[in-house]
Design a protein around this motif. Structure first.
Motif, PDB file in Angstrom:
ATOM      1  N   THR A  95       2.610   2.563 -11.306  1.00  0.00           N
ATOM      2  CA  THR A  95       2.276   3.774 -12.053  1.00  0.00           C
ATOM      3  C   THR A  95       1.866   4.868 -11.071  1.00  0.00           C
ATOM      4  N   PHE A  96       2.464   6.051 -11.194  1.00  0.00           N
ATOM      5  CA  PHE A  96       2.136   7.158 -10.289  1.00  0.00           C
ATOM      6  C   PHE A  96       0.637   7.440 -10.289  1.00  0.00           C
ATOM      7  N   ALA A  97       0.056   7.573  -9.103  1.00  0.00           N
ATOM      8  CA  ALA A  97      -1.365   7.931  -8.979  1.00  0.00           C
ATOM      9  C   ALA A  97      -1.676   8.235  -7.528  1.00  0.00           C
ATOM     10  N   PRO A  98      -2.626   9.143  -7.274  1.00  0.00           N
ATOM     11  CA  PRO A  98      -3.113   9.309  -5.901  1.00  0.00           C
ATOM     12  C   PRO A  98      -3.748   7.995  -5.429  1.00  0.00           C
ATOM     13  N   LEU A  99      -3.667   7.730  -4.143  1.00  0.00           N
ATOM     14  CA  LEU A  99      -4.130   6.442  -3.609  1.00  0.00           C
ATOM     15  C   LEU A  99      -5.557   6.120  -4.033  1.00  0.00           C
ATOM     16  N   ALA A 100      -6.463   7.098  -3.959  1.00  0.00           N
ATOM     17  CA  ALA A 100      -7.878   6.836  -4.259  1.00  0.00           C
ATOM     18  C   ALA A 100      -8.119   6.506  -5.728  1.00  0.00           C
ATOM     19  N   ASN A 101      -7.133   6.794  -6.578  1.00  0.00           N
ATOM     20  CA  ASN A 101      -7.283   6.530  -8.016  1.00  0.00           C
ATOM     21  C   ASN A 101      -6.633   5.224  -8.457  1.00  0.00           C
ATOM     22  N   ILE A 102      -5.984   4.522  -7.536  1.00  0.00           N
ATOM     23  CA  ILE A 102      -5.284   3.293  -7.908  1.00  0.00           C
ATOM     24  C   ILE A 102      -6.296   2.172  -8.119  1.00  0.00           C
ATOM     25  N   GLU A 103      -6.196   1.523  -9.257  1.00  0.00           N
ATOM     26  CA  GLU A 103      -7.102   0.421  -9.568  1.00  0.00           C
ATOM     27  C   GLU A 103      -6.709  -0.830  -8.780  1.00  0.00           C
ATOM     28  N   GLU A 104      -7.707  -1.655  -8.485  1.00  0.00           N
ATOM     29  CA  GLU A 104      -7.445  -2.897  -7.756  1.00  0.00           C
ATOM     30  C   GLU A 104      -6.466  -3.792  -8.516  1.00  0.00           C
ATOM     31  N   ALA A 105      -6.567  -3.797  -9.838  1.00  0.00           N
ATOM     32  CA  ALA A 105      -5.660  -4.624 -10.647  1.00  0.00           C
ATOM     33  C   ALA A 105      -4.206  -4.171 -10.486  1.00  0.00           C
ATOM     34  N   GLU A 106      -4.002  -2.864 -10.343  1.00  0.00           N
ATOM     35  CA  GLU A 106      -2.645  -2.347 -10.130  1.00  0.00           C
ATOM     36  C   GLU A 106      -2.130  -2.757  -8.754  1.00  0.00           C
ATOM     37  N   PHE A 107      -2.991  -2.687  -7.738  1.00  0.00           N
ATOM     38  CA  PHE A 107      -2.629  -3.163  -6.402  1.00  0.00           C
ATOM     39  C   PHE A 107      -2.188  -4.626  -6.466  1.00  0.00           C
ATOM     40  N   ASP A 108      -2.985  -5.447  -7.130  1.00  0.00           N
ATOM     41  CA  ASP A 108      -2.686  -6.882  -7.212  1.00  0.00           C
ATOM     42  C   ASP A 108      -1.380  -7.127  -7.964  1.00  0.00           C
ATOM     43  N   ARG A 109      -1.128  -6.371  -9.027  1.00  0.00           N
ATOM     44  CA  ARG A 109       0.099  -6.543  -9.813  1.00  0.00           C
ATOM     45  C   ARG A 109       1.340  -6.256  -8.979  1.00  0.00           C
ATOM     46  N   ILE A 110       1.313  -5.143  -8.263  1.00  0.00           N
ATOM     47  CA  ILE A 110       2.470  -4.758  -7.449  1.00  0.00           C
ATOM     48  C   ILE A 110       2.687  -5.746  -6.305  1.00  0.00           C
ATOM     49  N   SER A 148       7.408   6.781   2.841  1.00  0.00           N
ATOM     50  CA  SER A 148       6.598   6.701   1.635  1.00  0.00           C
ATOM     51  C   SER A 148       7.094   7.686   0.586  1.00  0.00           C
ATOM     52  N   GLU A 149       6.765   7.382  -0.665  1.00  0.00           N
ATOM     53  CA  GLU A 149       7.000   8.307  -1.765  1.00  0.00           C
ATOM     54  C   GLU A 149       5.647   8.781  -2.282  1.00  0.00           C
ATOM     55  N   HIS A 150       5.577  10.044  -2.649  1.00  0.00           N
ATOM     56  CA  HIS A 150       4.320  10.630  -3.102  1.00  0.00           C
ATOM     57  C   HIS A 150       3.789   9.892  -4.329  1.00  0.00           C
ATOM     58  N   SER A 151       2.493   9.592  -4.315  1.00  0.00           N
ATOM     59  CA  SER A 151       1.797   8.975  -5.446  1.00  0.00           C
ATOM     60  C   SER A 151       2.249   7.547  -5.724  1.00  0.00           C
ATOM     61  N   MET A 152       2.833   6.900  -4.722  1.00  0.00           N
ATOM     62  CA  MET A 152       3.292   5.518  -4.859  1.00  0.00           C
ATOM     63  C   MET A 152       2.884   4.699  -3.634  1.00  0.00           C
ATOM     64  N   ALA A 153       1.621   4.827  -3.239  1.00  0.00           N
ATOM     65  CA  ALA A 153       1.162   4.207  -1.999  1.00  0.00           C
ATOM     66  C   ALA A 153       1.319   2.696  -2.006  1.00  0.00           C
ATOM     67  N   VAL A 154       0.961   2.056  -3.110  1.00  0.00           N
ATOM     68  CA  VAL A 154       1.011   0.594  -3.143  1.00  0.00           C
ATOM     69  C   VAL A 154       2.455   0.104  -3.219  1.00  0.00           C
ATOM     70  N   TYR A 155       3.271   0.765  -4.039  1.00  0.00           N
ATOM     71  CA  TYR A 155       4.696   0.413  -4.090  1.00  0.00           C
ATOM     72  C   TYR A 155       5.331   0.581  -2.714  1.00  0.00           C
ATOM     73  N   SER A 156       5.035   1.690  -2.052  1.00  0.00           N
ATOM     74  CA  SER A 156       5.573   1.929  -0.713  1.00  0.00           C
ATOM     75  C   SER A 156       5.122   0.845   0.256  1.00  0.00           C
ATOM     76  N   ALA A 157       3.832   0.485   0.188  1.00  0.00           N
ATOM     77  CA  ALA A 157       3.324  -0.569   1.060  1.00  0.00           C
ATOM     78  C   ALA A 157       4.025  -1.892   0.784  1.00  0.00           C
ATOM     79  N   SER A 158       4.263  -2.179  -0.496  1.00  0.00           N
ATOM     80  CA  SER A 158       4.914  -3.442  -0.845  1.00  0.00           C
ATOM     81  C   SER A 158       6.340  -3.501  -0.304  1.00  0.00           C
ATOM     82  N   LYS A 159       7.049  -2.397  -0.353  1.00  0.00           N
ATOM     83  CA  LYS A 159       8.431  -2.396   0.122  1.00  0.00           C
ATOM     84  C   LYS A 159       8.507  -2.351   1.651  1.00  0.00           C
ATOM     85  N   HIS A 160       7.527  -1.731   2.308  1.00  0.00           N
ATOM     86  CA  HIS A 160       7.431  -1.870   3.761  1.00  0.00           C
ATOM     87  C   HIS A 160       7.238  -3.344   4.127  1.00  0.00           C
TER      88      HIS A 160
END
Length: 252
Positions: A95-110, A148-160
């Motif tokens: 889900t699009f969001a600035p990095l500081a607003n990403i919930e830990e649960a979203e990080f874990d899901r991705i 990286s893609e804007h507002s997709m820090a965790v997705y970008s990290a996962s694909k790296h």
């Protein structure tokens, strides 16, 4: 039971790139082990394969669970005796969001699907291929794994991370008859990208930058499937550890 035909395992095969690639590989003569979390769409893909004269089976799996990954690998080997091609494709979008607003649960899901799922697939399929002394693996990364893609820090990290796993596996197994490459699509017309406008409407958040589709459109899943089929074929015999962008110039 052994099978003279090539056997291909495809995760995330119930829709999008996974379904298109399953159909393409089946058309090229492979028997397909259709793997998806969604039983209904996975069985639809299998039926499409059979309707076109192909062969295969469906295995329901959550790729982030070790026992489910072991199960789809075991089912493939029990039914067909080998795994010649592995399209390690299942993934989810952040889900699009600035990095500081990403919930830990979203990080874990991705990370659980996009990284752990790819890792577990590699772990257990490589064991089979090493015993065979042969095999081809294609991992689905993304242009977000190249930049990286804007507002997709965790997705970008996962694909790296997928790219890192691809290069490591390619390096470690290059002398064991196994090739491992990654494909990096840009925007593709799938259920994931179709959900983006709904995501923006639901959250009210619009990234400052959106991907520049230089060709003026998303790729069709069948166009990406053609590249995967090439990487899975002897035509790419001298390629391993390659990170192949199929992005319509998105990363230019």
């Amino acid at each position: 039971m052994t099978n003279a035909k090539q056997v291909a395992v495809v995760t995330g095969a119930g829709s999008g790139i996974g379904r298109a690639t399953s159909l393409k590989l089946a058309a090229n003569g492979a028997t397909i082990v259709v793997v998806d979390f969604n039983q209904a769409t996975g069985e639809e893909t299998l039926q499409l394969i059979k309707d076109a004269g192909g062969e295969g089976m469906f295995v329901q799996a959550n790729v982030a669970l070790q026992e489910d990954v072991q199960n789809y690998v075991n089912k493939a080997v029990e039914a067909y005796g080998c795994i010649d091609i592995f399209f390690n494709n299942a993934g989810v979008l952040q889900t699009f969001a600035p990095l500081a607003n990403i919930e830990e649960a979203e990080f874990d899901r991705i990370m659980s699907v996009n990284v752990k799922g790819v890792f577990l697939g590699l772990k257990y399929v490589l064991q089979v291929m090493e015993k065979q002394g042969s095999g081809v693996i294609v991992n689905t990364a993304s242009t977000a794994g190249i930049r990286s893609e804007h507002s997709m820090a965790v997705y970008s990290a996962s694909k790296h991370a997928v790219i890192g796993l691809t290069k490591s596996a390619a390096l470690e197994y290059v002398k064991k008859g196994i090739r491992v490459n990654a494909i990096c699509p840009g925007g593709v017309a799938t259920a994931l990208t179709a959900a983006v406008p709904e995501m923006i409407a639901r959250t009210g958040y619009v990234p400052e930058e959106l991907p520049n589709m230089r060709m003026g459109r998303y790729a069709e899943p069948t166009e990406i499937a053609e590249v995967v089929a090439f990487l899975a074929s002897p035509a790419s015999i001298y390629m391993t550890g390659s990170i192949v962008a199929a992005d319509g110039g998105l990363t230019l």
